[in-house]
Design an enzyme around this catalytic site. Structure first.
Site, PDB file in Angstrom:
ATOM      1  N   ASP A 168     -24.798  21.655 -17.971  1.00 23.06           N
ATOM      2  CA  ASP A 168     -23.618  22.475 -18.241  1.00 23.06           C
ATOM      3  C   ASP A 168     -22.547  21.714 -18.996  1.00 23.06           C
ATOM      4  OD1 ASP A 168     -22.766  20.739 -16.324  1.00 23.06           O
ATOM      5  OD2 ASP A 168     -21.836  22.255 -15.026  1.00 23.06           O
ATOM      6  N   HIS A 215       0.819  -1.222   0.000  1.00 22.21           N
ATOM      7  CA  HIS A 215       0.000   0.000   0.000  1.00 22.21           C
ATOM      8  C   HIS A 215       0.849   1.266   0.000  1.00 22.21           C
ATOM      9  CE1 HIS A 215      -4.291  -1.198   0.395  1.00 22.21           C
ATOM     10  NE2 HIS A 215      -3.723  -2.362   0.687  1.00 22.21           N
ATOM     11  N   HIS A 266       1.064  -8.157   5.965  1.00 18.13           N
ATOM     12  CA  HIS A 266       0.322  -8.223   4.706  1.00 18.13           C
ATOM     13  C   HIS A 266      -1.002  -8.967   4.779  1.00 18.13           C
ATOM     14  CE1 HIS A 266      -0.130  -7.843   0.414  1.00 18.13           C
ATOM     15  NE2 HIS A 266       0.110  -9.117   0.141  1.00 18.13           N
TER      16      HIS A 266
END
Length: 601
Positions: A572, A235, A352
């Site tokens: 828009d 990570h 992990h």
């Protein structure tokens, strides 16, 4: 005789009391075992879904290469987008170019760090974060630049020593769980020369306080660079951070190179290159900044880093693909023994993987997994742990669990809460594949009775969802079963549905958008380089067409165009993609019932 009678009565009472105690004990043990089994099933659900998402993340990383190879307009007209996607130019500017733009106002009440940092700054930072104060961006950048400078002077692999009188503490994943770090430092002491630490990566993502954890760890590292060691986890990667929350938390404060991006071709590769106007070489596999090729990863090196960061131990011998995560490998006890013998090591301490007790020992005691983020999936879902090791003695394990609202709840209530959350996530996974599941159900329902055996239902769930779960055991929580043991397979969806933002849109499209919402959100965040929360209709259409082409998703483009136009409420020509995705939320029927019951009560 009177004494004999009295003694006999007492013996009978004692015997009854003993039998009653045994009955209670057996019931308690059975009940505890049942609750533990339910908790284990819940954790299995959480973990299976987590790993499936990570597998999708790795697949998505390949999509960006696909985008560079096929999205010609982006390459030719918007080279800055490519630069934004694949790299950061923070190294191209001097430290003072950034710090000179930031002033710390007199009104700032947070911690003020003094460089060079000392032990006092660690304590100051911890106390400030306990009071939920924010470290000013000026000091954050100072810490980051100092940490980067020091890390660049150190080797990729560090060595540390222990002795019978000097232990070292090893911590696993923290994932933004600041309270767990506070507890570790409180119970085990702050880092120091006599109290060294190793942190095994995955400091960030998922939790709410990744930035605070990084600042504490980095400041501790700057004060004790030889006694606090920071390993990289899977990570610590900007591609993961874009999906799992850290990028959103810190925005553009700093970025990391991603090992999930395919390696950049080096000289001799067949990729076609062309120079863009900002001095970046664009290839069919990525971008190369002007600079030393020694900073880039070859394909072989890239695969090695993936294996190091993503692999998991298993009981089966050999080394084979990690099918759960989609990256790295599974390695058996024979592989562990071979590596440890080759490098003359005694054991591997890794992280992990979330473990119910915070740690797990496998491979004949040669592999230890330590996980330090308690309540990782849900409050009460797992304990956290850290390990202390010293020379000549076995590792010592310390477990904990940060509890707040549920600390006074009995065990069965905590298990119910964790299990309900896991089942909720699983049902959301099921509803995202509703059309596919019904198709498989009906193919097996040859008599068109609307019923399948539990085995057929379980096979269908496994086949479509691809989650390795005990479906037979979970069937009682997911589907209605009759007295003959057959399932009413359509009842799998009776209490849950996706809220349709546009009634005219067919369910297949709704399910597809919902299923890939995280991937689409991540791609959107890349395209939305100014973080305005808006992308043009044209960008949306191009992104979707490329996405469906890569993932082989069969959705009529005209349907999506109609949906996008309907979502553009103010006309828009831009889409607020966050609101677009939030429109596809899952409605749980039982949630409404529970809320009504609460109000009535």
């Amino acid at each position: 005789m009177g004494c004999g009678t009295s003694s006999s009565v007492k013996d009978k009472k004692s015997e009854k009391a003993l039998k009653a105690a045994l009955v209670i004990q057996n019931w308690y043990r059975g009940r505890s075992a049942q609750l533990k089994t339910r908790q284990r099933y819940a954790l299995t659900i959480f973990q299976s879904i987590e790993y499936a998402d990570e597998q999708g993340q790795l697949q998505l990383s390949n999509f960006f290469s696909f985008m560079l190879e096929n999205y010609t307009r982006v390459l030719e007209e918007d080279s800055e987008l490519v630069t934004h996607l694949l790299g950061s130019n923070i190294q191209d500017k001097d430290r003072q170019d950034y710090l000179g733009l930031i002033d710390v106002p007199d009104s700032y009440c947070g911690p003020r760090l003094q460089f060079p940092l000392t032990f006092t700054d660690i304590d100051l930072l911890i106390e400030a974060f306990k009071q939920q104060q924010i470290l000013h961006a000026y000091y954050v950048l100072e810490v980051l630049f100092e940490t980067k400078k020091l890390l660049q002077q150190m080797p990729n692999f560090t060595h540390t020593k222990t002795s019978p009188s000097k232990e070292i503490t090893i911590c696993g994943d923290l994932h933004g769980k600041l309270d767990d770090l506070f507890l570790i430092y409180s119970k085990n002491g702050l880092p120091s020369v006599s109290n060294p630490y190793v942190f095994n990566g995955d400091f960030v993502d998922r939790g709410k306080n990744s930035m605070e954890i990084l600042m504490i760890l980095f400041v501790s590292f700057l004060v004790y660079p030889n006694d606090l060691h920071l390993n990289r986890g899977n990570h610590e990667d900007f591609m993961m951070n874009k999906r799992y929350g850290f990028t959103k938390e810190v925005l553009n404060k700093y970025k990391l190179k991603s090992v999930l991006m395919p390696p950049i071709p080096i000289d001799g590769d067949r990729a076609t290159e062309k120079e863009n106007k900002v001095g970046t070489t664009i290839t069919a596999r990525g971008i190369r900044r002007n600079g030393s090729l020694s900073e880039q990863l070859t394909k072989h090196e890239w695969e090695q880093v993936i294996d190091i960061l993503w692999s998991d131990p298993r009981g089966k011998r050999g080394c084979y693909p990690n099918t759960s995560r989609g990256g790295g490998c599974y390695f058996g006890p024979d592989i562990t023994s071979r590596i440890l013998n080759k490098y003359q090591l005694k054991m591997l301490i890794r992280s992990h993987e979330c473990k119910p007790e915070g740690y797990e020992i496998c491979h004949d005691g040669k592999v230890i997994t330590v996980f330090s983020a308690s309540n990782y999936y849900e409050e009460g879902s797992n304990r956290g742990a850290y390990i202390r090791v010293s020379s000549g003695t076995p590792p010592r394990f310390f477990q904990y669990q940060m509890t707040r609202a549920t600390c006074l709840r009995p065990l069965y209530q905590r298990v119910n809460a964790v299990e309900s959350s896991a089942i909720r996530m699983l049902k959301e996974r099921m509803i995202s594949r509703k059309t596919d599941l019904i198709r498989v159900f009906q193919l097996q329902d040859c008599s068109k009775s609307g019923k399948l055996s539990v085995g057929q239902w379980a096979f269908s769930m496994e086949n479509v969802l691809g989650l390795n779960l005990p479906w037979r055991s979970l069937s009682s929580r997911l589907v209605t079963t009759d007295k003959d043991g057959n399932t009413d397979y359509m009842s799998s969806f009776q209490d849950i549905h996706i809220q349709k933002p546009v009634k005219e849109v067919q369910s297949t499209l709704i399910e597809t958008v919902y299923r890939y919402r995280s991937d689409l959100q991540m791609i959107f965040n890349v395209i939305d380089s100014d973080h305005s929360g808006l992308i043009s209709m044209e960008e949306f259409r191009s992104m979707w067409k490329l996405f469906t082409s890569y993932y082989s998703v069969c959705i009529d483009d005209s349907q999506l165009d109609e949906l996008a136009e309907r979502m553009d409420l103010n006309k828009d020509g831009s889409i607020d993609f966050n609101e677009f995705l939030k429109a596809f939320y899952v409605v749980h029927k039982f949630d409404k019932l529970n809320k009504s019951d609460t109000k009535d009560a």
